[in-house]
Design a protein around this motif. Structure first.
Motif, mmCIF file in Angstrom:
data_model
loop_
_atom_site.group_PDB
_atom_site.id
_atom_site.type_symbol
_atom_site.label_atom_id
_atom_site.label_comp_id
_atom_site.label_asym_id
_atom_site.label_seq_id
_atom_site.Cartn_x
_atom_site.Cartn_y
_atom_site.Cartn_z
ATOM 1 N N ALA A 1 67.217 -0.567 -42.023
ATOM 2 C CA ALA A 1 66.236 0.403 -42.515
ATOM 3 C C ALA A 1 66.813 1.808 -42.482
ATOM 4 C CB ALA A 1 64.962 0.325 -41.668
ATOM 5 N N ASP B 1 61.646 -3.923 -47.986
ATOM 6 C CA ASP B 1 61.521 -2.504 -47.652
ATOM 7 C C ASP B 1 62.825 -1.755 -47.945
ATOM 8 O OD1 ASP B 1 58.929 -2.847 -46.832
ATOM 9 O OD2 ASP B 1 59.425 -3.060 -44.705
ATOM 10 N N SER B 2 63.937 -2.313 -47.546
ATOM 11 C CA SER B 2 65.227 -1.659 -47.787
ATOM 12 C C SER B 2 65.525 -1.592 -49.276
ATOM 13 C CB SER B 2 66.349 -2.424 -47.072
ATOM 14 O OG SER B 2 66.162 -2.392 -45.674
ATOM 15 N N THR C 1 63.537 1.238 -50.635
ATOM 16 C CA THR C 1 64.043 2.538 -50.178
ATOM 17 C C THR C 1 65.184 3.034 -51.049
ATOM 18 O OG1 THR C 1 63.417 2.054 -47.895
ATOM 19 C CG2 THR C 1 65.067 3.787 -48.229
#
Length: 530
Positions: free
Chosen positions: A394, A439-440, A443
């Protein structure tokens, strides 16, 4: 310093697929910008040094004075300079410029000798053609040095007992001056570093150097051996672990700080990049770190101790003694760390904190605490690097996203460099190689099909060249290139980008260079594991 630092830059640049002649036409601005490199600067300077040796120092200076006088307040060409040097020295330089300035790559010089009853019965210098390139042979003015080992253990010294200067032409040059000379323990075919060429140590010389490199009484001879062995590691001809051990044995005898700093940095690269990863993880990093720690604790010279401590922060070792020492430095307690010659300042504290953060042993609380005591610009930059070192996917994705913002919110090049320093902190490879989660992926704005940071890099590399200035794009392409993935698959992924007609020429140059470095690392790791 020139032999070990500047020429190392030239040798590295000249082995890349993007190598170019010293004298080269540039078809566009991108080529001009990218050719401000180790070829133009360090190889160019090395070639001037060889030219001075080739015509002789006195003749070189006399010819230069003649040249300046003739063209005072006027224009001159390189041919005018060569004419003046030829006139002053009596040497024909008509083909010299073509050999040295319009070709690419590095030749290799090696000794070839026979011996009997302790004396040379024949001696020659072998020249291998320049690579990469067309395999051209060059004319060289070199010195051949014979060194003999006297004494044993800590009393051993390696001293030069014979030196001859010769012209090397073609693939083989006989050296009759060395016939009937007593056989030496080390033979250097570019003694005094007169020319620009790789040198290969014969088997006996290499064995002597490995055991006694610190015994050289001449710092230049020692430097040439450091350089030769390092190039052998990169070429897959010497195990990286053996080079690391060579450095640990030899650095007590290295009295040149710039060389000391460079060879230790090379030892760190040998372990982290070129050694078999399993050995590096189980043994190599801890071995090197413990050695540097021991030297730092025993060292009474502040400058040398600083070199050892600074290098210690780059190894990425989990050795408990090393971790305790780094924590002591971070808290500002050099006495607890056991470094009598070291004065801890905030820069050193940041250096010590970064590997602790990268290893997951410290985090935001420690960074914020040190930030409160250091409100300088350098402190702010170090904090950026430390936060970028936090070993989670992350966080690495956050760093990627922050560094690649464009437009008015884009970070400065200075900030980008510190983000990248933390992103690539020692020990980050395992995290960077993880599969992307949702999520990554969100991002970094990756396609759903992207399974890793490596795959995402090759998907967006072309867009960066269009999106950013050439300097920023180059920084991003080099800094985010997936060097954590040393494999045939990574080489193939880079090749697909190189083969694409949509890839801009400057991007191809950068990708081909990084791909070549991965190939070197893969070959060296395979050799190290044998």
């Amino acid at each position: 310093t020139f032999a070990n630092v500047e020429k190392a830059w030239a040798y590295k640049q000249d082995q890349l697929p993007s190598t170019h002649p010293i004298a080269a036409d540039a078809s566009d601005i991108d080529t001009v910008e990218q050719n401000f490199d180790g070829i133009t600067y360090a190889k160019g300077a090395s070639t001037l040094k060889q030219l001075a040796a080739y015509v002789g120092q006195d003749a070189f200076l006399a010819g230069a004075r003649m040249h300046f006088a003739r063209h005072r307040f006027g224009n001159a060409t390189f041919a005018d300079l060569l004419n003046a040097l030829s006139e002053a020295s009596g040497r024909d330089l008509s083909g010299w410029a073509d050999q040295w300035l319009t070709t690419t790559g590095i030749t290799t010089l090696a000794p070839d000798f026979r011996q009997s009853a302790g004396k040379y019965t024949s001696f020659a210098v072998i020249q291998e053609g320049a690579e990469p390139g067309a395999g051209e042979l060059r004319d060289h003015r070199i010195a051949v040095g014979i060194y003999n080992l006297r004494g044993t253990g800590s009393d051993a010294v390696l001293e030069r007992t014979k030196r001859v200067e010769i012209d090397v032409r073609g693939a083989r040059t006989e050296v009759p001056e060395l016939v009937d000379t007593p056989v030496g323990d080390v033979v250097l075919v570019n003694d005094d570093d007169l020319t620009y060429s790789m040198i290969r140590l014969d088997e006996g010389s290499l064995a002597t150097v490995i055991d006694n490199i610190g015994a050289f009484t001449d710092s230049m001879a020692r430097t040439l051996c450091w350089s030769a062995t390092w190039q052998m590691v990169r070429a897959g001809q010497m195990r990286a672990r053996d080079f690391a051990n060579l450095v640990l044995r030899g650095i007590p005898g290295e009295d040149k700080l710039s060389v000391l700093e460079r060879v230790i940095a090379q030892a760190v690269s040998a372990v982290n990049v070129y050694a078999d990863p399993q050995w590096a993880e189980s043994t190599g990093r801890d071995l090197l770190a413990q050695g540097l720690l021991d030297y730092a604790k025993k060292e009474t010279d502040a400058d040398r101790a600083l070199v050892f401590v600074n290098a210690l922060t780059t190894v990425g070792s989990s050795n408990s003694d090393v971790v305790d020492a780094l924590r002591a430095i971070y808290t500002g307690d050099a006495d607890k760390a056991g470094f009598p010659a070291v004065t801890v300042d905030t820069d050193m504290q940041w250096r010590a904190l970064k590997p602790l953060v990268s290893a997951g042993l410290e985090g935001e609380e420690a960074i914020a605490k040190l930030e409160k005591t250091d409100n300088s610009a350098l402190g702010a930059q170090a904090a950026i690097a430390c936060r970028a070192s936090v070993p989670t996917l992350a966080n690495k994705s956050r760093v990627w996203a922050e560094a690649t913002v464009s437009g008015n919110d884009a970070p400065s090049n200075l900030v980008i460099r510190h983000l990248l320093a933390g992103f690539n902190a020692p020990g980050s490879g395992e995290v960077l190689a993880q599969a992307l989660d949702d999520d990554s992926r969100a991002t970094i704005n990756a396609e759903q099909s992207a399974t890793s940071l490596s795959e995402h890099f090759f998907a967006v590399a072309n867009s960066w060249w269009k999106q950013f200035s050439s300097e920023t794009a180059q920084t991003l392409l080099e800094g985010f290139y997936p060097t954590w993935e040393i494999s045939d698959d990574a080489i193939a992924a880079a090749q697909r980008l190189l083969d694409s007609d949509e890839t801009a020429s400057p991007v191809k140059r950068i990708i081909s260079e990084q791909q070549f470095l991965v190939k070197l690392a893969l070959r060296a790791r395979e050799f190290d594991a044998k």
